[in-house]
Design an enzyme around this catalytic site. Structure first.
Site, PDB file in Angstrom:
ATOM      1  CD1 TRP A  21      60.982  15.578 -44.264  1.00 46.21           C
ATOM      2  CD2 TRP A  21      61.616  15.033 -42.192  1.00 46.21           C
ATOM      3  NE1 TRP A  21      62.239  16.126 -44.037  1.00 46.21           N
ATOM      4  CE2 TRP A  21      62.652  15.807 -42.783  1.00 46.21           C
ATOM      5  CE3 TRP A  21      61.784  14.578 -40.877  1.00 46.21           C
ATOM      6  CZ2 TRP A  21      63.837  16.129 -42.116  1.00 46.21           C
ATOM      7  CZ3 TRP A  21      62.958  14.898 -40.210  1.00 46.21           C
ATOM      8  CH2 TRP A  21      63.972  15.666 -40.825  1.00 46.21           C
ATOM      9  CE1 TYR A  49      58.008  17.434 -44.188  1.00 44.80           C
ATOM     10  CE2 TYR A  49      56.104  16.009 -44.024  1.00 44.80           C
ATOM     11  CZ  TYR A  49      56.989  16.883 -43.436  1.00 44.80           C
ATOM     12  OH  TYR A  49      56.856  17.188 -42.104  1.00 44.80           O
ATOM     13  CG  HIS A 111      56.364  22.810 -42.216  1.00 38.76           C
ATOM     14  ND1 HIS A 111      56.440  22.024 -43.338  1.00 38.76           N
ATOM     15  CD2 HIS A 111      57.016  22.120 -41.250  1.00 38.76           C
ATOM     16  CE1 HIS A 111      57.106  20.914 -43.053  1.00 38.76           C
ATOM     17  NE2 HIS A 111      57.480  20.962 -41.799  1.00 38.76           N
ATOM     18  CG  ASN A 161      59.180  23.080 -36.238  1.00 37.74           C
ATOM     19  OD1 ASN A 161      59.760  22.219 -35.585  1.00 37.74           O
ATOM     20  ND2 ASN A 161      58.767  22.870 -37.482  1.00 37.74           N
ATOM     21  CB  SER A 215      65.071  12.224 -37.386  1.00 40.13           C
ATOM     22  OG  SER A 215      65.036  12.439 -38.772  1.00 40.13           O
ATOM     23  CB  SER A 264      58.006   3.026 -41.098  1.00 38.79           C
ATOM     24  OG  SER A 264      58.599   1.857 -41.632  1.00 38.79           O
ATOM     25  N   PRO A 267      56.330  -2.126 -44.552  1.00 45.65           N
ATOM     26  CG  PRO A 267      55.197  -3.032 -46.399  1.00 45.65           C
ATOM     27  CD  PRO A 267      56.557  -2.528 -45.953  1.00 45.65           C
ATOM     28  CG  ASN A 273      56.302   2.194 -36.099  1.00 52.80           C
ATOM     29  OD1 ASN A 273      57.026   1.519 -35.365  1.00 52.80           O
ATOM     30  ND2 ASN A 273      56.777   2.872 -37.129  1.00 52.80           N
TER      31      ASN A 273
END
Length: 316
Positions: A21, A49, A111, A161, A215, A264, A267, A273
């Site tokens: 996203w 997205y 979603h 959600n 975010s 992200s 790289p 992460n």
């Protein structure tokens, strides 16, 4: 320690995935390739997205290079809220599948729990700015999604959600064929979601945390919004473990057996992460992180808050 959760279908879902996203089409292809090279096997996507085509190109290139096999990847996408009419579900799914250049998905999610009026607008509104709902609900969409599983196009279904009342409605649906295997929700230190996570896990529903870093790059951020990445105590915990704040925030979910999908396009950060399986947060660390909860959401779709089935009025 395990690097995956086992879903109720017995499939193994990698605990850390790449979120896409807000990754622009120009950047997301390289990000997905870098992620696969770094060892990621779980990619989280969605129609809304607007970048699934590039994600698909990256996956195909990596498969052609023999860097990865399709069966070793766990690919997730989501049905947007304007496609809840049964006749539209399959079309929307086929769009996603052809953009991703795949012949099946590992997981397909609803979603958002509210159904919006079908059409070109992703968030359709009348001339007074009121969001227009569909006559179809997530229960209608679910029936059409179950057919995708029966046809071998999707391995498992999930939701995103949803609050626990909405999950109950789905679980209690007469004739339910395929239970949701996961609920993807926003979670980070300012929105720890303990009750909802406990509820989902008690029902055999795995949880995925989106926006685990709060975010920070969301386009509608306000200057007064809290910044998860700047919490001094979490910086202190990170320094103690010789890790970055992001790694601590990701590890926080992993230790709760919650799947986590940091986004992200850099790289080095993509690699970083994933490097969260070589250290352990102490009970004190975990308690300190949980203590920051203030039920603050980065993603609340407030435009729809006055309409039926808006998910975030409930405590959990």
């Amino acid at each position: 320690m395990a690097t995956f959760v086992e879903l109720s279908t017995k499939a193994k879902m990698p605990l850390v995935g790449l979120g896409t996203w807000k990754s622009s089409p120009g950047q997301v292809k390289e990000a997905v390739k870098a992620a696969i090279d770094a060892g990621y096997r779980h990619i989280d996507c969605a129609y809304v997205y607007h970048n699934e085509n590039e994600v698909g190109e990256a996956i195909q290139e990596k498969i052609k290079e023999n860097a990865v096999k399709r069966e070793d990847l766990f690919i997730v996408s989501k049905l947007w809220a304007t496609f809840f009419e049964k006749s539209l579900v399959k079309k929307a799914f086929q769009n996603t599948l052809s953009d991703l250049k795949l012949d099946y998905l590992d997981l397909y999610l609803v979603h958002w729990p509210q159904g919006f009026q079908a059409g070109n607008a992703l968030l359709p509104k009348d001339n007074k700015g009121k969001v227009l709902l569909s006559k179809s609900t997530f229960l209608d969409a679910w029936e059409a999604m179950e057919e995708l599983v029966d046809q071998g196009l999707v391995k498992a279904l999930g939701i995103s959600n949803f609050n626990h009342f909405q999950i109950e409605r789905l679980l209690n649906k007469p004739g339910l064929k395929h239970k949701p295997v996961t609920n993807q929700i926003e979670s980070h230190p300012y929105l720890t979601q303990e009750k909802l996570i406990q509820y989902c896990q008690s029902k055999g529903i795995a949880v995925t945390a989106y926006s685990p870093l709060g975010s920070p790059d969301r386009p509608y951020a306000k200057p007064e919004d809290p910044v998860v990445m700047e919490i001094p105590k979490i910086k202190e915990i990170a320094a103690k473990h010789k890790k970055t704040v992001a790694q601590v925030l990701i590890r926080f979910h992993v230790q709760r057996n919650v799947v986590v999908i940091p986004k992200s396009v850099t790289p080095s950060r993509i690699q970083e992460n994933l490097q969260v399986f070589d250290f352990q947060l102490s009970e004190e660390d975990m308690a300190a992180i949980l203590s920051f909860n203030r039920n603050w959401r980065a993603c609340d779709l407030l435009d729809a808050r006055t309409e039926e089935d808006y998910p975030f009025h409930e405590e959990y």
